[in-house]
Design a protein around this motif. Structure first.
Motif, PDB file in Angstrom:
ATOM      1  N   LEU A  82       0.450  -0.722   0.195  1.00 32.24           N
ATOM      2  CA  LEU A  82       0.132  -0.213   0.171  1.00 32.24           C
ATOM      3  C   LEU A  82       0.737   0.980   0.214  1.00 32.24           C
ATOM      4  N   ASP A  83       1.771   1.636  -1.132  1.00 36.73           N
ATOM      5  CA  ASP A  83       2.270   2.629  -0.931  1.00 36.73           C
ATOM      6  C   ASP A  83       1.614   3.376  -2.153  1.00 36.73           C
ATOM      7  N   GLU A  84       2.391   4.680  -2.500  1.00 36.65           N
ATOM      8  CA  GLU A  84       1.998   5.952  -3.462  1.00 36.65           C
ATOM      9  C   GLU A  84       1.978   5.525  -4.542  1.00 36.65           C
ATOM     10  N   ARG A  85       2.376   4.451  -4.673  1.00 36.78           N
ATOM     11  CA  ARG A  85       1.891   4.237  -6.186  1.00 36.78           C
ATOM     12  C   ARG A  85       0.496   3.512  -6.242  1.00 36.78           C
ATOM     13  N   THR A  86       0.104   3.010  -5.482  1.00 37.95           N
ATOM     14  CA  THR A  86      -0.803   2.136  -5.208  1.00 37.95           C
ATOM     15  C   THR A  86      -2.382   3.169  -5.108  1.00 37.95           C
ATOM     16  N   LEU A  87      -2.940   2.630  -6.043  1.00 39.22           N
ATOM     17  CA  LEU A  87      -4.442   2.380  -5.851  1.00 39.22           C
ATOM     18  C   LEU A  87      -5.881   1.727  -5.559  1.00 39.22           C
ATOM     19  N   VAL A  88      -6.066   2.224  -4.539  1.00 40.71           N
ATOM     20  CA  VAL A  88      -6.771   1.620  -3.902  1.00 40.71           C
ATOM     21  C   VAL A  88      -8.402   1.620  -4.445  1.00 40.71           C
ATOM     22  N   VAL A  89      -9.173   1.265  -5.262  1.00 40.33           N
ATOM     23  CA  VAL A  89     -10.389   1.733  -5.914  1.00 40.33           C
ATOM     24  C   VAL A  89     -11.720   1.214  -4.834  1.00 40.33           C
ATOM     25  N   ILE A  90     -12.168   1.620  -3.828  1.00 47.17           N
ATOM     26  CA  ILE A  90     -13.727   1.345  -2.897  1.00 47.17           C
ATOM     27  C   ILE A  90     -15.254   1.796  -3.063  1.00 47.17           C
ATOM     28  N   GLY A  91     -16.079   0.447  -2.786  1.00 43.69           N
ATOM     29  CA  GLY A  91     -17.587   0.242  -3.684  1.00 43.69           C
ATOM     30  C   GLY A  91     -18.467   0.240  -2.429  1.00 43.69           C
ATOM     31  N   SER A  92     -19.257   0.801  -2.955  1.00 41.80           N
ATOM     32  CA  SER A  92     -20.434   0.802  -1.979  1.00 41.80           C
ATOM     33  C   SER A  92     -21.031   1.986  -2.210  1.00 41.80           C
ATOM     34  N   ASN A  93     -23.222   1.030  -2.390  1.00 45.17           N
ATOM     35  CA  ASN A  93     -24.068   1.956  -2.668  1.00 45.17           C
ATOM     36  C   ASN A  93     -24.113   2.563  -2.240  1.00 45.17           C
ATOM     37  N   SER A  94     -24.914   1.944  -0.597  1.00 45.65           N
ATOM     38  CA  SER A  94     -25.329   2.709   0.461  1.00 45.65           C
ATOM     39  C   SER A  94     -23.873   3.865   0.641  1.00 45.65           C
ATOM     40  N   GLY A  95     -22.971   3.826   0.546  1.00 43.05           N
ATOM     41  CA  GLY A  95     -22.033   4.387   1.036  1.00 43.05           C
ATOM     42  C   GLY A  95     -21.766   4.279   2.930  1.00 43.05           C
ATOM     43  N   THR A  96     -22.550   3.201   3.074  1.00 43.40           N
ATOM     44  CA  THR A  96     -22.702   3.264   4.869  1.00 43.40           C
ATOM     45  C   THR A  96     -21.781   1.926   5.558  1.00 43.40           C
ATOM     46  N   THR A  97     -21.750   0.694   4.226  1.00 40.84           N
ATOM     47  CA  THR A  97     -21.165  -0.547   4.162  1.00 40.84           C
ATOM     48  C   THR A  97     -20.089  -0.879   5.973  1.00 40.84           C
ATOM     49  N   ARG A  98     -20.392  -1.430   6.604  1.00 43.03           N
ATOM     50  CA  ARG A  98     -19.507  -1.111   7.924  1.00 43.03           C
ATOM     51  C   ARG A  98     -18.467  -1.570   7.182  1.00 43.03           C
ATOM     52  N   GLU A  99     -18.189  -2.968   6.691  1.00 49.33           N
ATOM     53  CA  GLU A  99     -16.868  -3.446   6.230  1.00 49.33           C
ATOM     54  C   GLU A  99     -16.102  -2.455   5.428  1.00 49.33           C
ATOM     55  N   THR A 100     -16.789  -1.708   4.168  1.00 46.14           N
ATOM     56  CA  THR A 100     -16.332  -1.044   3.565  1.00 46.14           C
ATOM     57  C   THR A 100     -15.833   0.012   4.372  1.00 46.14           C
ATOM     58  N   ILE A 101     -16.413   0.890   5.402  1.00 47.82           N
ATOM     59  CA  ILE A 101     -15.936   1.707   5.989  1.00 47.82           C
ATOM     60  C   ILE A 101     -14.786   1.791   6.676  1.00 47.82           C
ATOM     61  N   GLU A 102     -14.900   0.579   7.761  1.00 43.56           N
ATOM     62  CA  GLU A 102     -13.708   0.021   8.018  1.00 43.56           C
ATOM     63  C   GLU A 102     -11.997   0.136   7.217  1.00 43.56           C
ATOM     64  N   ALA A 103     -12.178  -0.204   5.797  1.00 40.23           N
ATOM     65  CA  ALA A 103     -11.253  -0.481   4.743  1.00 40.23           C
ATOM     66  C   ALA A 103     -10.785   0.345   4.627  1.00 40.23           C
ATOM     67  N   ALA A 104     -11.526   1.966   4.236  1.00 37.31           N
ATOM     68  CA  ALA A 104     -11.426   3.472   3.769  1.00 37.31           C
ATOM     69  C   ALA A 104     -11.146   3.932   4.826  1.00 37.31           C
ATOM     70  N   MET A 105     -10.863   3.953   6.482  1.00 40.10           N
ATOM     71  CA  MET A 105     -10.499   4.311   7.596  1.00 40.10           C
ATOM     72  C   MET A 105      -8.855   3.432   7.748  1.00 40.10           C
ATOM     73  N   PHE A 106      -9.094   2.548   7.421  1.00 38.09           N
ATOM     74  CA  PHE A 106      -7.644   1.399   7.024  1.00 38.09           C
ATOM     75  C   PHE A 106      -7.116   1.930   7.009  1.00 38.09           C
ATOM     76  N   LEU A 107      -6.784   2.604   5.470  1.00 38.74           N
ATOM     77  CA  LEU A 107      -6.308   3.216   4.256  1.00 38.74           C
ATOM     78  C   LEU A 107      -5.832   4.641   4.891  1.00 38.74           C
ATOM     79  N   GLN A 108      -6.305   5.185   5.466  1.00 44.08           N
ATOM     80  CA  GLN A 108      -5.741   6.351   6.432  1.00 44.08           C
ATOM     81  C   GLN A 108      -4.314   6.742   6.453  1.00 44.08           C
ATOM     82  N   ASP A 109      -4.584   5.989   6.770  1.00 45.13           N
ATOM     83  CA  ASP A 109      -2.337   4.990   7.820  1.00 45.13           C
ATOM     84  C   ASP A 109      -1.515   5.137   7.139  1.00 45.13           C
ATOM     85  N   TYR A 110      -1.885   4.585   5.564  1.00 45.52           N
ATOM     86  CA  TYR A 110      -1.124   4.525   4.247  1.00 45.52           C
ATOM     87  C   TYR A 110      -0.958   6.056   3.222  1.00 45.52           C
TER      88      TYR A 110
END
Length: 342
Positions: A82-110
């Motif tokens: 998960l370096d600066e040359r990595t693109l992570v595309v995250i999707g959620s129809n509702s924008g509130t899916t618990r595991e998806t939000i957790e993954a997005a928050m996890f990525l804030q440290d990278y």
């Protein structure tokens, strides 16, 4: 009694997604020069939409590495790439899916670049990523359309990435076709009315239904089999990949089991033609959906293979609506989801 398909309503529900394809493609152009790899992260139907995108990137790109994860798996695996040359595309129809939000928050440290696909900018997912593409909430009230709406936007993004990174020439054809997709999808759903009603009647008492597909069409098989028949109708339903079909699953084929066979127009089609030939020999209750049978007005011939899964999926939605009516089990009904702790 199921109401007739409202083509105008179906088309209008997808127009919001079609309206952002240029924006999504432009973002793809902007980010392409800064990345070497793409990680797709989502649950359920969005994850399977990403399966199709992964297929086409692997097919066309000489330079991009691409992987796909479920959010909970992604977080626990904690890949070191998960370096600066990595693109992570995250999707959620509702924008509130618990595991998806957790993954997005996890990525804030990278230092990885994050792009979220959801409905509106006020959702938790939109606020947790560096870039966001919002389609529309208008598709949320029609079963199947949230998945198609997000797929349209993400496919536009993919086109921009491929064009900028690898000189992919059909980008303009892709974007014009995606803008025409709402009308083509609405026509496909309305055009499947008589067949959908007939097949739902034939299958209303079955508790086990299989689906077979290959390549990007497996996205449609999964969404239909798992997200609709299992989740929304509580049936025993298993989507099978044709590349794996002859390594075990084909032993379950007989004259009694109902099988949906979904054929696309991508390079994996011969795999499905082989599975279809076997099922015609040893099976009897076959429901064949071939994207070549759909007119797809406004879709460029070169782009048909890319959007075929969306068209077939919309047609199958009509079958699901008739089946739910016969079961007296609305597609919105859940036994556990959003109701109990899990």
């Amino acid at each position: 009694m199921v109401a007739l398909v409202d083509q105008d309503k179906t088309e209008s529900a997808l127009i919001g997604a079609a309206a952002v394809v240029d924006e999504a493609a432009a973002l793809g152009h902007q980010l392409a020069r800064d990345i070497d790899r793409i990680f797709f992260v989502a649950c359920g139907a969005p994850n399977r939409s990403m399966l199709g995108l992964q297929y086409w990137i692997e097919h066309y790109s000489k330079s991009l590495e691409v992987r796909r994860y479920f959010p909970a798996e992604f977080v626990t695996q904690a890949t070191p790439r998960l370096d600066e040359r990595t693109l992570v595309v995250i999707g959620s129809n509702s924008g509130t899916t618990r595991e998806t939000i957790e993954a997005a928050m996890f990525l804030q440290d990278y230092p990885a670049i994050t792009v979220g696909f959801t409905t509106t900018a006020d959702k938790p997912l939109a606020k947790a990523v560096k870039h966001v593409v919002c389609s529309t909430e208008s598709a949320q009230d029609i079963v199947g359309l949230p998945h198609t709406s997000m797929s349209i936007a993400m496919t536009g993004f993919m086109g921009g990435l491929l064009a900028a990174k690898d000189g992919w020439r059909p980008e303009a054809k892709l974007l014009s076709s995606l803008k025409a997709l709402p009308k083509a999808a609405a026509a496909a759903k309305a055009g499947n009315e008589a067949r959908a009603a007939k097949e739902a009647k034939e299958l209303q008492d079955d508790k086990i239904i299989y689906q077979i597909a290959s390549g990007p069409m497996f996205c449609t098989a999964y969404v239909f089999g798992v997200c609709t028949l299992m989740e929304m109708q509580w049936l025993h339903s298993t989507p099978l990949e044709s590349a794996e079909f002859f390594h075990g699953p084909f032993e379950a084929v007989d004259e009694n089991v109902p099988i949906f066979l979904l054929l696309g127009e991508d390079p994996s089609r011969p795999l499905m033609e082989r599975a279809l030939g076997f099922c015609k020999t040893y099976g009897k209750r076959l429901y064949i959906y071939d994207s070549k049978d759909f007119e797809m007005p406004g879709i460029d011939p070169e782009i048909r293979p890319i959007v075929a899964p969306y068209i077939v999926g919309i047609a199958l939605d009509r079958f699901s609506e008739h089946l739910a009516d016969l079961h007296d089990h609305p597609l919105e009904t859940r036994r556990y989801m959003w109701k109990v702790e899990y």
